[in-house]
Design an enzyme around this catalytic site. Structure first.
Site, mmCIF file in Angstrom:
data_model
loop_
_atom_site.group_PDB
_atom_site.id
_atom_site.type_symbol
_atom_site.label_atom_id
_atom_site.label_comp_id
_atom_site.label_asym_id
_atom_site.label_seq_id
_atom_site.Cartn_x
_atom_site.Cartn_y
_atom_site.Cartn_z
ATOM 1 N N ALA A 64 0.867 -1.171 0.000
ATOM 2 C CA ALA A 64 0.000 0.000 0.000
ATOM 3 C C ALA A 64 0.909 1.227 0.000
ATOM 4 C CB ALA A 64 -0.887 -0.018 1.231
ATOM 5 N N GLY A 109 0.662 -4.961 1.061
ATOM 6 C CA GLY A 109 -0.500 -5.078 0.177
ATOM 7 C C GLY A 109 -0.187 -5.832 -1.111
ATOM 8 N N GLU A 112 -0.465 -9.366 -0.210
ATOM 9 C CA GLU A 112 -1.892 -9.603 0.054
ATOM 10 C C GLU A 112 -2.697 -9.702 -1.240
ATOM 11 O OE1 GLU A 112 -1.872 -6.229 2.741
ATOM 12 O OE2 GLU A 112 -2.685 -7.480 4.332
ATOM 13 N N GLU A 132 4.456 -4.828 7.734
ATOM 14 C CA GLU A 132 3.637 -3.814 8.409
ATOM 15 C C GLU A 132 4.036 -3.511 9.849
ATOM 16 O OE1 GLU A 132 2.489 -6.186 6.451
ATOM 17 O OE2 GLU A 132 1.028 -5.353 5.063
HETATM 18 N N1 DAK Z 1 4.542 3.231 -0.969
HETATM 19 C C1 DAK Z 1 4.890 4.371 -1.596
HETATM 20 N N2 DAK Z 1 5.998 4.483 -2.350
HETATM 21 C C2 DAK Z 1 6.789 3.420 -2.461
HETATM 22 C C3 DAK Z 1 6.510 2.194 -1.815
HETATM 23 C C4 DAK Z 1 5.301 2.112 -1.033
HETATM 24 N N3 DAK Z 1 4.911 1.003 -0.419
HETATM 25 N N4 DAK Z 1 7.496 1.328 -2.086
HETATM 26 C C5 DAK Z 1 8.357 1.977 -2.878
HETATM 27 N N5 DAK Z 1 7.948 3.247 -3.109
HETATM 28 C C6 DAK Z 1 8.596 4.271 -3.906
HETATM 29 C C7 DAK Z 1 9.815 4.847 -3.169
HETATM 30 O O1 DAK Z 1 9.401 5.865 -2.241
HETATM 31 C C8 DAK Z 1 10.625 5.429 -4.305
HETATM 32 O O2 DAK Z 1 10.044 6.628 -4.721
HETATM 33 P P1 DAK Z 1 10.979 7.909 -5.100
HETATM 34 O O3 DAK Z 1 11.812 8.163 -3.905
HETATM 35 O O4 DAK Z 1 11.761 7.440 -6.296
HETATM 36 O O5 DAK Z 1 9.989 8.998 -5.399
HETATM 37 C C9 DAK Z 1 10.376 4.403 -5.428
HETATM 38 O O6 DAK Z 1 9.178 3.709 -5.067
HETATM 39 C C10 DAK Z 1 11.498 3.395 -5.557
HETATM 40 O O7 DAK Z 1 11.703 2.804 -4.289
HETATM 41 P P2 DAK Z 1 13.143 2.725 -3.579
HETATM 42 O O8 DAK Z 1 14.017 3.851 -4.003
HETATM 43 O O9 DAK Z 1 12.895 2.555 -2.119
HETATM 44 O O10 DAK Z 1 13.702 1.377 -4.222
HETATM 45 P P3 DAK Z 1 14.739 0.371 -3.552
HETATM 46 O O11 DAK Z 1 15.104 -0.602 -4.648
HETATM 47 O O12 DAK Z 1 15.825 1.076 -2.824
HETATM 48 O O13 DAK Z 1 13.875 -0.435 -2.447
HETATM 49 C C11 DAK Z 1 11.939 -1.597 -1.611
HETATM 50 C C12 DAK Z 1 12.782 -1.220 -2.853
HETATM 51 C C13 DAK Z 1 10.663 -2.317 -2.090
HETATM 52 C C14 DAK Z 1 12.739 -2.551 -0.700
HETATM 53 C C15 DAK Z 1 11.605 -0.320 -0.824
HETATM 54 O O14 DAK Z 1 11.018 0.633 -1.737
HETATM 55 C C16 DAK Z 1 10.623 -0.549 0.271
HETATM 56 O O15 DAK Z 1 10.953 -1.036 1.353
HETATM 57 N N6 DAK Z 1 9.345 -0.151 0.039
HETATM 58 C C17 DAK Z 1 8.325 -0.238 1.028
HETATM 59 C C18 DAK Z 1 7.856 -1.648 1.147
HETATM 60 C C19 DAK Z 1 6.843 -1.805 2.217
HETATM 61 O O16 DAK Z 1 7.116 -1.587 3.416
HETATM 62 N N7 DAK Z 1 5.657 -2.175 1.775
HETATM 63 C C20 DAK Z 1 4.582 -2.449 2.691
HETATM 64 C C21 DAK Z 1 3.774 -1.260 2.824
HETATM 65 S S1 DAK Z 1 2.641 -1.485 4.138
HETATM 66 C C22 DAK Z 1 -4.331 -0.981 6.117
HETATM 67 C C23 DAK Z 1 -4.384 -1.069 4.745
HETATM 68 C C24 DAK Z 1 -3.316 -1.538 4.072
HETATM 69 C C25 DAK Z 1 -2.177 -1.912 4.702
HETATM 70 C C26 DAK Z 1 -2.118 -1.830 6.065
HETATM 71 C C27 DAK Z 1 -3.183 -1.383 6.754
HETATM 72 N N8 DAK Z 1 -5.434 -0.487 6.840
HETATM 73 C C28 DAK Z 1 -5.998 0.727 6.444
HETATM 74 C C29 DAK Z 1 -5.929 -1.182 7.994
HETATM 75 C C30 DAK Z 1 -1.065 -2.327 3.928
HETATM 76 C C31 DAK Z 1 0.156 -1.973 4.288
HETATM 77 C C32 DAK Z 1 1.286 -2.106 3.439
HETATM 78 O O17 DAK Z 1 1.239 -2.567 2.337
#
Ligand code: DAK
Length: 264
Positions: A64, A109, A112, A132
């Site tokens: 997400a 997400g 998921e 998360e």
């Molecule tokens: N959201 C927004 N932007 C994201 C993103 C994300 N999840 N993942 C990557 N990006 C963006 C980065 O900010 C970056 O943007 P710029 O800086 O270029 O503008 C671009 O994508 C490239 O990412 P990186 O520069 O970070 O690339 P790397 O190769 O260095 O790293 C990575 C890749 C996938 C390891 C890293 O980007 C990363 O850790 N991303 C976050 C992954 C993550 O934590 N995903 C889980 C998100 S939590 C709920 C509803 C839904 C959810 C929970 C609760 N409720 C309302 C109850 C769901 C939660 C989630 O999904």
């Protein structure tokens, strides 16, 4: 016109690509709305299997959108969670089989949404995880529920509590994916599997999906009744009559390739 969703129909199969490559295909509200609309627009009279993938070679869906989520209030968080859950449930209960072709990061997400598909296959660079709790939240798009059902509660709890990502080979070992392919072969493999499914009697295939999904939510006594009813319903189809007649005719040619199946 959708900005972040590409939908292509190829004969009897369709490929839906989440295409927000700059943010590694992260799911913001717009992506979720467009995905919802794309699922509503599928022509189930002609499409018999759907492949879901992400644009580019690095990421399936990196979760997400953390930027969008960062400022949510409790009420907004619940609304965002509901929006995602509703779309994911629509995907999960789509009448046709769905295959997630996971071509890179499938985090939060992203993991998921892949679990809302019937089948997952992935590329060798795929990374799965539920990060998360490291962000101070719980999985919000069904992760606590679907991961436990797919890989068992012990493994799901380990992944979710530890927020540790796993690579493709480990995802294969724990049964989160059915197969791993070199990146460049993944889409061909996904489309081949979708085409194989599309060759079979579509009403029977849909009934199998319904029986498995609904049966898993029921106890065994109710579940076998679900199967009995769906099994019975097949006997009102041309596919059953033609399929069995071909077998009984002992015509080798026909036996291998049953007449074109009806779709409704
Ligand atoms: N959201 C927004 N932007 C994201 C993103 C994300 N999840 N993942 C990557 N990006 C963006 C980065 O900010 C970056 O943007 P710029 O800086 O270029 O503008 C671009 O994508 C490239 O990412 P990186 O520069 O970070 O690339 P790397 O190769 O260095 O790293 C990575 C890749 C996938 C390891 C890293 O980007 C990363 O850790 N991303 C976050 C992954 C993550 O934590 N995903 C889980 C998100 S939590 C709920 C509803 C839904 C959810 C929970 C609760 N409720 C309302 C109850 C769901 C939660 C989630 O999904």
């Amino acid at each position: 016109m959708a900005e972040f969703i590409v939908y292509e129909q190829k004969d009897k199969i369709a490929v839906l690509t989440i295409s927000r490559e700059k943010a590694l295909n992260a799911l913001n509200s717009q992506v979720l709305d467009e995905l919802d609309a794309a699922l509503d627009a599928i022509d189930f009279d002609t499409v018999r299997a759907l492949v879901l993938t992400g644009a580019g070679e690095k990421s399936f869906v990196a979760g997400a959108d953390i930027g969008e989520m960062s400022t949510l209030t409790k009420a907004e968080g619940e609304a965002f969670g509901k929006k995602g859950n509703d779309v994911f449930r629509k995907l999960e209960t789509l009448p046709i089989p769905t295959i997630a072709a996971v071509n890179g990061f499938a985090l939060g997400g992203g993991c998921e949404i892949s679990m809302s598909c019937d089948i997952r296959i992935c590329s060798d660079n795929a990374i799965f995880g539920q990060p998360e709790v490291g962000l101070g939240i719980t999985p919000g798009f069904g992760g606590t529920q679907r991961l436990a059902r797919l890989v068992g509660p012990g493994m799901a709890k380990q992944m979710i509590y530890s927020a540790r990502n796993i690579k493709a080979d480990e995802a294969l070992r724990i049964g989160l994916v059915n197969a791993v392919y070199p990146q460049e072969e993944l889409m061909a493999a996904a489309e081949k599997l979708a085409s194989t499914i599309a060759q079979n009697a579509p009403i029977a295939v849909r009934a199998c999906k319904k029986a498995i999904n609904e049966g898993l939510e029921a106890d065994m006594d109710e579940a076998i009744v679900i199967e009995e009813k769906l099994f019975g319903s097949c006997f009102e189809t041309e596919d059953q009559k033609a399929g069995m007649a071909n077998f009984l005719e002992k015509d080798k040619e026909k036996k291998l390739k049953v007449v074109p199946f009806q779709n409704k």
